[in-house]
Design a protein around this motif. Structure first.
Motif, PDB file in Angstrom:
ATOM      1  N   UNK A 164      -2.708  -0.031  -0.475  1.00 17.57           N
ATOM      2  CA  UNK A 164      -4.000  -1.268   0.374  1.00 17.57           C
ATOM      3  C   UNK A 164      -4.400   0.013   1.273  1.00 17.57           C
ATOM      4  N   UNK A 165      -5.427  -0.376   1.160  1.00 12.86           N
ATOM      5  CA  UNK A 165      -6.812   0.582   2.445  1.00 12.86           C
ATOM      6  C   UNK A 165      -7.069  -0.346   3.791  1.00 12.86           C
ATOM      7  N   UNK A 166      -6.543  -0.349   4.293  1.00  8.00           N
ATOM      8  CA  UNK A 166      -6.704  -1.860   5.353  1.00  8.00           C
ATOM      9  C   UNK A 166      -8.099  -1.434   6.553  1.00  8.00           C
ATOM     10  N   UNK A 167      -8.359   0.020   5.845  1.00  6.77           N
ATOM     11  CA  UNK A 167      -9.626   0.192   7.101  1.00  6.77           C
ATOM     12  C   UNK A 167     -10.957  -0.301   6.209  1.00  6.77           C
ATOM     13  N   UNK A 168     -10.999  -1.013   5.626  1.00  3.98           N
ATOM     14  CA  UNK A 168     -12.191  -1.300   5.043  1.00  3.98           C
ATOM     15  C   UNK A 168     -11.981  -2.185   4.097  1.00  3.98           C
ATOM     16  N   UNK A 209      -5.896   5.995   5.702  1.00  6.20           N
ATOM     17  CA  UNK A 209      -6.418   6.331   6.077  1.00  6.20           C
ATOM     18  C   UNK A 209      -7.070   6.994   4.247  1.00  6.20           C
ATOM     19  N   UNK A 210      -7.951   7.121   4.247  1.00  9.72           N
ATOM     20  CA  UNK A 210      -7.904   6.781   2.139  1.00  9.72           C
ATOM     21  C   UNK A 210      -7.300   8.180   1.989  1.00  9.72           C
ATOM     22  N   UNK A 211      -7.367   9.741   2.876  1.00  7.01           N
ATOM     23  CA  UNK A 211      -6.515  11.127   2.464  1.00  7.01           C
ATOM     24  C   UNK A 211      -5.501  11.008   2.383  1.00  7.01           C
ATOM     25  N   UNK A 212      -4.652   9.772   3.076  1.00  2.14           N
ATOM     26  CA  UNK A 212      -2.806   9.367   2.851  1.00  2.14           C
ATOM     27  C   UNK A 212      -2.633   9.303   1.370  1.00  2.14           C
ATOM     28  N   UNK A 213      -3.614   8.603   0.370  1.00  2.00           N
ATOM     29  CA  UNK A 213      -2.989   8.638  -0.606  1.00  2.00           C
ATOM     30  C   UNK A 213      -3.000   9.924  -1.631  1.00  2.00           C
ATOM     31  N   UNK A 214      -3.207  11.192  -0.822  1.00  2.00           N
ATOM     32  CA  UNK A 214      -2.718  12.107  -1.498  1.00  2.00           C
ATOM     33  C   UNK A 214      -1.594  12.963  -1.089  1.00  2.00           C
ATOM     34  N   UNK A 232     -12.871   1.725 -14.963  1.00  3.44           N
ATOM     35  CA  UNK A 232     -12.835   1.718 -16.180  1.00  3.44           C
ATOM     36  C   UNK A 232     -13.269   2.689 -17.063  1.00  3.44           C
ATOM     37  N   UNK A 233     -14.306   3.860 -16.397  1.00  2.38           N
ATOM     38  CA  UNK A 233     -14.570   4.441 -17.955  1.00  2.38           C
ATOM     39  C   UNK A 233     -13.000   5.569 -17.177  1.00  2.38           C
ATOM     40  N   UNK A 234     -12.564   5.975 -16.427  1.00  2.00           N
ATOM     41  CA  UNK A 234     -11.530   7.295 -16.597  1.00  2.00           C
ATOM     42  C   UNK A 234     -10.066   6.662 -16.489  1.00  2.00           C
ATOM     43  N   UNK A 235     -10.128   5.477 -15.884  1.00  6.31           N
ATOM     44  CA  UNK A 235      -8.792   5.554 -15.395  1.00  6.31           C
ATOM     45  C   UNK A 235      -8.630   5.423 -15.134  1.00  6.31           C
ATOM     46  N   UNK A 236      -9.362   6.299 -13.810  1.00  7.14           N
ATOM     47  CA  UNK A 236      -8.706   6.570 -12.411  1.00  7.14           C
ATOM     48  C   UNK A 236      -9.148   6.072 -11.099  1.00  7.14           C
ATOM     49  N   UNK A 237      -7.887   5.763 -10.170  1.00 10.86           N
ATOM     50  CA  UNK A 237      -9.078   5.212  -9.026  1.00 10.86           C
ATOM     51  C   UNK A 237      -9.903   6.257  -8.137  1.00 10.86           C
ATOM     52  N   UNK A 238     -10.849   5.599  -7.131  1.00 14.00           N
ATOM     53  CA  UNK A 238     -11.799   6.384  -6.849  1.00 14.00           C
ATOM     54  C   UNK A 238     -11.352   6.754  -5.512  1.00 14.00           C
ATOM     55  N   UNK A 239     -10.320   5.769  -5.087  1.00 12.02           N
ATOM     56  CA  UNK A 239      -9.764   6.072  -3.639  1.00 12.02           C
ATOM     57  C   UNK A 239      -8.425   7.544  -3.425  1.00 12.02           C
ATOM     58  N   UNK A 240      -7.613   7.075  -4.507  1.00 12.51           N
ATOM     59  CA  UNK A 240      -6.263   7.498  -4.288  1.00 12.51           C
ATOM     60  C   UNK A 240      -6.291   8.427  -5.211  1.00 12.51           C
ATOM     61  N   UNK A 241      -7.135   8.576  -6.116  1.00  8.23           N
ATOM     62  CA  UNK A 241      -7.692   9.754  -7.731  1.00  8.23           C
ATOM     63  C   UNK A 241      -5.612   9.586  -8.281  1.00  8.23           C
ATOM     64  N   UNK A 242      -5.357   8.356  -8.719  1.00  9.32           N
ATOM     65  CA  UNK A 242      -4.337   8.193  -9.777  1.00  9.32           C
ATOM     66  C   UNK A 242      -4.870   7.012 -10.560  1.00  9.32           C
TER      67      UNK A 242
END
Length: 300
Positions: A238-242, A210-215, A262-272
């Motif tokens: 690792x997000x295994x559902x993708x 689940x993507x939300x798990x990274x929170x 590349x733009x913000x240095x933040x991952x789109x899924x984990x927010x880190x």
């Protein structure tokens, strides 16, 4: 005759737990995350010593006065608080989440989670009170022997990463100013006091569907990225559902991820700043890489 022995053993266990359990701990912070996860941050009882990888039993009389349930500790021994992350899957954990959610409110901008409460900052629902918690422990687990290895390979699946998060934080505390990789273990008595902290390198692989798990552990990921200047700890989400990278079905999300990073240095899924990989890791390559890079070192 057949019932007497198990009843006697059970009674002894209950009596021992009564004397071992600490006074009610003070709840400092509560967070409810996606995926039905409840994070509890509480005061550390006086004289309470533990190692990363260990677990405690928790009792909440507002839910059930007689039930005790085990949960891995997610805080590090050097932290001034005690924390656990609980995934609600049964009646007791679901009721516990409901009871604590009543004292929470939606998070402010920039905060993670669905609901939060922080007594130190006065962030709670009006007139809300937290139920009392009793803890018993700590209890030993195989993961607590991580300090004996030069290199750590930590693999966590979903909520099963909780004891490993504590280990990652402990390694981080030792590589910061005031602590050092390979230094002596803080605290403890007798033989434990002389034990050296052997770990010089750590790899952490966290696999979740689940993507939300990274929170759940976003704060820990950001802390490692900020304070680990020598890159002693290597993090892999690792997000295994993708579908795996290179597959046409995941091309769009991979492109968006690269642009965001590349733009913000933040991952789109984990927010880190820790980049998320898709599908499960290639474990043969992971094991081979660690073995080749650390030929003459002890890997755990």
């Amino acid at each position: 005759m057949y019932i007497a022995y198990p009843v006697f053993l059970y009674s002894c266990e209950r009596i021992v737990r009564l004397f071992r359990s600490h006074d009610a701990v003070k709840i400092q912070k509560v967070a409810v995350y996606p995926g039905h996860v409840l994070a509890l941050y509480m005061s550390k009882p006086t004289g309470f010593r533990y190692r990363s990888g260990q677990y405690i039993f928790i009792n909440c009389r507002a839910v059930s006065p007689y039930e005790w349930h085990p949960f891995s500790i997610t805080s590090a021994p050097g932290d001034n608080y005690l924390s656990v992350h609980i995934r609600t899957r049964g009646d007791w954990t679901s009721r516990l989440r409901t009871v604590f959610s009543e004292a929470c409110r939606p998070p402010a901008e920039g905060e993670s989670g669905l609901l939060r409460a922080d007594l130190s900052r006065g962030i709670t629902d009006s007139n809300a009170r937290f139920p009392k918690l009793l803890i018993d422990g700590p209890y030993g687990a195989p993961a607590q022997d991580y300090r004996e290895y030069d290199v750590l390979l930590l693999i966590g699946l979903g909520i099963g990463a909780t004891p490993l998060i504590s280990i990652v934080k402990d390694v981080l505390n030792h590589i910061q100013p005031g602590g050092s990789v390979g230094g002596a273990e803080p605290g403890g008595t007798g033989k434990a006091k002389k034990r050296q902290f052997m770990t010089k390198r750590a790899y952490f692989y966290w696999v979740t569907r689940e993507e939300g798990s990274f929170e759940w552990f976003r704060g820990v990921m950001n802390e490692v990225a900020e304070k680990d200047k020598d890159q002693v700890i290597e993090l892999h989400n690792h997000c295994s559902s993708v579908y795996q990278e290179g597959d046409a079905r995941s091309a769009l999300i991979v492109m968006l991820q690269e642009l965001q990073h590349a733009k913000k240095g933040v991952d789109i899924l984990s927010g880190t700043s820790v980049k998320t990989h898709f599908a499960r890791p290639n474990w043969r390559s992971v094991f081979k890489r660690v073995a080749v890079n650390h030929e003459n070192q002890r890997v755990g």
